[in-house]
Motif scaffolding. Structure first.
Motif, PDB file in Angstrom:
ATOM      1  N   GLU A 160     -46.194  -6.538 -18.495  1.00  0.00           N
ATOM      2  CA  GLU A 160     -47.429  -5.931 -18.983  1.00  0.00           C
ATOM      3  C   GLU A 160     -48.627  -6.326 -18.117  1.00  0.00           C
ATOM      4  O   GLU A 160     -49.474  -5.486 -17.767  1.00  0.00           O
ATOM      5  CB  GLU A 160     -47.676  -6.335 -20.442  1.00  0.00           C
ATOM      6  N   ARG A 161     -48.701  -7.599 -17.757  1.00  0.00           N
ATOM      7  CA  ARG A 161     -49.809  -8.062 -16.918  1.00  0.00           C
ATOM      8  C   ARG A 161     -49.693  -7.475 -15.517  1.00  0.00           C
ATOM      9  O   ARG A 161     -50.701  -7.090 -14.912  1.00  0.00           O
ATOM     10  CB  ARG A 161     -49.807  -9.595 -16.866  1.00  0.00           C
ATOM     11  N   MET A 162     -48.475  -7.410 -14.994  1.00  0.00           N
ATOM     12  CA  MET A 162     -48.272  -6.800 -13.680  1.00  0.00           C
ATOM     13  C   MET A 162     -48.755  -5.352 -13.675  1.00  0.00           C
ATOM     14  O   MET A 162     -49.487  -4.927 -12.758  1.00  0.00           O
ATOM     15  CB  MET A 162     -46.791  -6.845 -13.309  1.00  0.00           C
ATOM     16  N   LEU A 163     -48.371  -4.585 -14.683  1.00  0.00           N
ATOM     17  CA  LEU A 163     -48.764  -3.176 -14.732  1.00  0.00           C
ATOM     18  C   LEU A 163     -50.268  -3.028 -14.901  1.00  0.00           C
ATOM     19  O   LEU A 163     -50.875  -2.087 -14.358  1.00  0.00           O
ATOM     20  CB  LEU A 163     -48.024  -2.469 -15.874  1.00  0.00           C
ATOM     21  N   GLU A 164     -50.882  -3.946 -15.627  1.00  0.00           N
ATOM     22  CA  GLU A 164     -52.340  -3.921 -15.777  1.00  0.00           C
ATOM     23  C   GLU A 164     -53.025  -4.110 -14.424  1.00  0.00           C
ATOM     24  O   GLU A 164     -53.973  -3.379 -14.087  1.00  0.00           O
ATOM     25  CB  GLU A 164     -52.765  -5.019 -16.747  1.00  0.00           C
ATOM     26  N   LEU A 165     -52.546  -5.072 -13.638  1.00  0.00           N
ATOM     27  CA  LEU A 165     -53.143  -5.343 -12.334  1.00  0.00           C
ATOM     28  C   LEU A 165     -52.849  -4.224 -11.330  1.00  0.00           C
ATOM     29  O   LEU A 165     -53.643  -3.982 -10.403  1.00  0.00           O
ATOM     30  CB  LEU A 165     -52.631  -6.675 -11.792  1.00  0.00           C
ATOM     31  N   LEU A 166     -51.721  -3.552 -11.495  1.00  0.00           N
ATOM     32  CA  LEU A 166     -51.352  -2.476 -10.567  1.00  0.00           C
ATOM     33  C   LEU A 166     -51.960  -1.130 -10.941  1.00  0.00           C
ATOM     34  O   LEU A 166     -51.906  -0.189 -10.141  1.00  0.00           O
ATOM     35  CB  LEU A 166     -49.827  -2.335 -10.512  1.00  0.00           C
ATOM     36  N   GLU A 167     -52.542  -1.024 -12.129  1.00  0.00           N
ATOM     37  CA  GLU A 167     -53.050   0.273 -12.588  1.00  0.00           C
ATOM     38  C   GLU A 167     -54.049   0.913 -11.616  1.00  0.00           C
ATOM     39  O   GLU A 167     -54.001   2.128 -11.390  1.00  0.00           O
ATOM     40  CB  GLU A 167     -53.684   0.115 -13.975  1.00  0.00           C
ATOM     41  N   PRO A 168     -54.968   0.155 -10.982  1.00  0.00           N
ATOM     42  CA  PRO A 168     -55.883   0.800 -10.025  1.00  0.00           C
ATOM     43  C   PRO A 168     -55.160   1.415  -8.825  1.00  0.00           C
ATOM     44  O   PRO A 168     -55.763   2.215  -8.100  1.00  0.00           O
ATOM     45  CB  PRO A 168     -56.794  -0.359  -9.573  1.00  0.00           C
ATOM     46  N   TYR A 169     -53.892   1.042  -8.640  1.00  0.00           N
ATOM     47  CA  TYR A 169     -53.128   1.539  -7.490  1.00  0.00           C
ATOM     48  C   TYR A 169     -52.086   2.569  -7.910  1.00  0.00           C
ATOM     49  O   TYR A 169     -51.170   2.875  -7.140  1.00  0.00           O
ATOM     50  CB  TYR A 169     -52.440   0.369  -6.779  1.00  0.00           C
ATOM     51  N   ARG A 170     -52.229   3.116  -9.105  1.00  0.00           N
ATOM     52  CA  ARG A 170     -51.256   4.108  -9.578  1.00  0.00           C
ATOM     53  C   ARG A 170     -51.112   5.218  -8.551  1.00  0.00           C
ATOM     54  O   ARG A 170     -52.095   5.765  -8.047  1.00  0.00           O
ATOM     55  CB  ARG A 170     -51.689   4.689 -10.926  1.00  0.00           C
ATOM     56  N   GLY A 171     -49.879   5.554  -8.254  1.00  0.00           N
ATOM     57  CA  GLY A 171     -49.567   6.491  -7.181  1.00  0.00           C
ATOM     58  C   GLY A 171     -49.127   5.770  -5.918  1.00  0.00           C
ATOM     59  O   GLY A 171     -48.485   6.365  -5.054  1.00  0.00           O
ATOM     60  N   HIS A 172     -49.465   4.465  -5.842  1.00  0.00           N
ATOM     61  CA  HIS A 172     -49.106   3.651  -4.669  1.00  0.00           C
ATOM     62  C   HIS A 172     -48.580   2.278  -5.089  1.00  0.00           C
ATOM     63  O   HIS A 172     -48.594   1.347  -4.293  1.00  0.00           O
ATOM     64  CB  HIS A 172     -50.318   3.456  -3.765  1.00  0.00           C
ATOM     65  N   ARG A 173     -48.097   2.147  -6.321  1.00  0.00           N
ATOM     66  CA  ARG A 173     -47.713   0.819  -6.798  1.00  0.00           C
ATOM     67  C   ARG A 173     -46.494   0.272  -6.041  1.00  0.00           C
ATOM     68  O   ARG A 173     -46.400  -0.928  -5.812  1.00  0.00           O
ATOM     69  CB  ARG A 173     -47.459   0.864  -8.308  1.00  0.00           C
ATOM     70  N   HIS A 174     -45.588   1.141  -5.656  1.00  0.00           N
ATOM     71  CA  HIS A 174     -44.447   0.694  -4.842  1.00  0.00           C
ATOM     72  C   HIS A 174     -44.934   0.186  -3.489  1.00  0.00           C
ATOM     73  O   HIS A 174     -44.420  -0.800  -2.962  1.00  0.00           O
ATOM     74  CB  HIS A 174     -43.463   1.848  -4.661  1.00  0.00           C
ATOM     75  N   ARG A 175     -45.930   0.849  -2.944  1.00  0.00           N
ATOM     76  CA  ARG A 175     -46.502   0.425  -1.666  1.00  0.00           C
ATOM     77  C   ARG A 175     -47.107  -0.979  -1.785  1.00  0.00           C
ATOM     78  O   ARG A 175     -46.952  -1.807  -0.873  1.00  0.00           O
ATOM     79  CB  ARG A 175     -47.572   1.413  -1.203  1.00  0.00           C
ATOM     80  N   VAL A 176     -47.776  -1.245  -2.892  1.00  0.00           N
ATOM     81  CA  VAL A 176     -48.361  -2.567  -3.093  1.00  0.00           C
ATOM     82  C   VAL A 176     -47.273  -3.633  -3.095  1.00  0.00           C
ATOM     83  O   VAL A 176     -47.393  -4.668  -2.422  1.00  0.00           O
ATOM     84  CB  VAL A 176     -49.164  -2.614  -4.409  1.00  0.00           C
ATOM     85  N   VAL A 177     -46.195  -3.392  -3.842  1.00  0.00           N
ATOM     86  CA  VAL A 177     -45.105  -4.367  -3.915  1.00  0.00           C
ATOM     87  C   VAL A 177     -44.473  -4.566  -2.541  1.00  0.00           C
ATOM     88  O   VAL A 177     -44.173  -5.698  -2.136  1.00  0.00           O
ATOM     89  CB  VAL A 177     -44.059  -3.926  -4.957  1.00  0.00           C
ATOM     90  N   ARG A 178     -44.275  -3.480  -1.792  1.00  0.00           N
ATOM     91  CA  ARG A 178     -43.706  -3.590  -0.448  1.00  0.00           C
ATOM     92  C   ARG A 178     -44.627  -4.373   0.488  1.00  0.00           C
ATOM     93  O   ARG A 178     -44.161  -5.189   1.290  1.00  0.00           O
ATOM     94  CB  ARG A 178     -43.446  -2.188   0.122  1.00  0.00           C
ATOM     95  N   LEU A 179     -45.922  -4.136   0.389  1.00  0.00           N
ATOM     96  CA  LEU A 179     -46.871  -4.862   1.242  1.00  0.00           C
ATOM     97  C   LEU A 179     -46.841  -6.354   0.938  1.00  0.00           C
ATOM     98  O   LEU A 179     -46.870  -7.189   1.857  1.00  0.00           O
ATOM     99  CB  LEU A 179     -48.280  -4.307   1.050  1.00  0.00           C
ATOM    100  N   LEU A 180     -46.774  -6.705  -0.337  1.00  0.00           N
ATOM    101  CA  LEU A 180     -46.718  -8.119  -0.700  1.00  0.00           C
ATOM    102  C   LEU A 180     -45.431  -8.756  -0.176  1.00  0.00           C
ATOM    103  O   LEU A 180     -45.430  -9.894   0.300  1.00  0.00           O
ATOM    104  CB  LEU A 180     -46.817  -8.285  -2.217  1.00  0.00           C
ATOM    105  N   HIS A 181     -44.333  -8.008  -0.243  1.00  0.00           N
ATOM    106  CA  HIS A 181     -43.062  -8.516   0.284  1.00  0.00           C
ATOM    107  C   HIS A 181     -43.140  -8.703   1.792  1.00  0.00           C
ATOM    108  O   HIS A 181     -42.737  -9.746   2.325  1.00  0.00           O
ATOM    109  CB  HIS A 181     -41.936  -7.547  -0.075  1.00  0.00           C
ATOM    110  N   LEU A 182     -43.684  -7.714   2.488  1.00  0.00           N
ATOM    111  CA  LEU A 182     -43.808  -7.816   3.942  1.00  0.00           C
ATOM    112  C   LEU A 182     -44.722  -8.966   4.346  1.00  0.00           C
ATOM    113  O   LEU A 182     -44.526  -9.591   5.399  1.00  0.00           O
ATOM    114  CB  LEU A 182     -44.349  -6.498   4.511  1.00  0.00           C
TER     115      LEU A 182
END
Length: 300
Positions: free
Chosen positions: A258-280
């Motif tokens: 729930e907290r993760m989705l709250e923080l990712l909400e401003p990036y909706r449409g690119h949330r997978h990209r955010v996770v990939r960038l953090l991994h990279l």
């Protein structure tokens, strides 16, 4: 064996490692070998098996393919390398993401177009460590896979008809317990229905996969993030990703879905990209306490 060749000039830079690499959540494909900005890739296409050798220099791409699926592999090469992706619409609201987006500008969210190709690998990663998942996948390919066409010495994962004919007991020597084994067998028996999701709108594709007992949002997001190039796929239910996101974006070392989705909400449409960038970027939350013990059920 004769091969087909193709050259493509893309209007953007491609980083093969970033674009074709996978997260630590599930094991990578059995038929992939990367070295710098070249990759050997073996997959089962709708037209048959293929092996493709891809070389990238900036946006200049050359590829050679072998096997019955060579034409299909070359025709879909631009989509694999992110031709349908729109990273220019990504807006970083956090300094760390702005820096990672700049540093990894060659990341593209590509589309393989192959749903079943990713399903067994993702199912084997359910509720186990990445090491256990990779070990079971290697054993599965070693036991039931077959050589890929052309050079490269790669192996293809087992075809769905072979997996569909197995019993759950056949998975025990591979380190896979009955629950995951039965899900692999189940999706293999409905492989054509699963593959139809590649041509569906993204919401319908999720519904199609999750209609199968044993496939939830976590598995569906892994599969469709890869197969459909969904830039918004979020692995809800993952053991590590919520902690990574909450640490990176809010300096909170432990997070819930729930907290993760709250923080990712401003990036909706690119949330997978955010996770990939953090991994990279090698971002990870602080580790507390003992790690999960590795299991090997072949010893049970």
């Amino acid at each position: 064996m004769k091969s087909l060749q193709r050259s493509v000039l893309l209007p953007y830079e491609v980083d093969l490692r970033a674009t074709l690499g996978r997260s630590k959540t599930a094991p990578g494909g059995s038929g992939t070998r990367r070295h710098g900005q070249q990759v050997w890739r073996a997959v089962r296409t709708p037209e048959g098996p293929s092996t493709t050798h891809i070389v990238v220099r900036g946006g200049d791409v050359t590829a050679e393919a072998w096997g019955p699926g060579a034409g299909w592999a070359l025709d879909t090469l631009p989509q694999l390398l992110g031709a349908d992706d729109t990273p220019e619409t990504f807006v970083a609201h956090h300094r760390l993401l702005s820096e990672l987006h700049r540093r990894h500008r060659g990341l593209r969210i590509g589309r393989t177009g192959l749903v079943f190709e990713a399903l067994p690998r993702s199912i084997l990663a359910q509720k186990v460590t990445g090491v256990e998942a990779s070990r079971s996948w290697r054993r599965l390919v070693s036991t039931y896979g077959e050589p890929a066409p052309g050079p490269g010495a790669l192996k293809l994962g087992p075809p769905p008809e072979l997996l569909a004919a197995l019993a759950y007991e056949d998975f025990h020597p591979l380190g896979v317990e009955r629950k995951r084994a039965e899900v692999v067998i189940r999706v293999a028996r409905h492989a054509k229905r699963m593959e139809e999701a590649a041509a569906m709108p993204i919401d319908d594709a999720y519904r199609r996969l999750m209609a199968v007992r044993g496939i939830g949002i976590w598995t569906a997001s892994l599969v469709l993030g890869e197969a459909l190039g969904d830039p918004d796929a979020v692995p809800v239910g993952d053991y590590h990703v919520p902690n990574t996101v909450t640490w990176a974006l809010a300096r909170e070392p432990r997070g819930t879905d729930e907290r993760m989705l709250e923080l990712l909400e401003p990036y909706r449409g690119h949330r997978h990209r955010v996770v990939r960038l953090l991994h990279l970027g090698g971002i990870g939350a602080p580790k507390y306490g003992p790690r999960n013990a590795l299991r090997d059920i072949t010893r049970i």
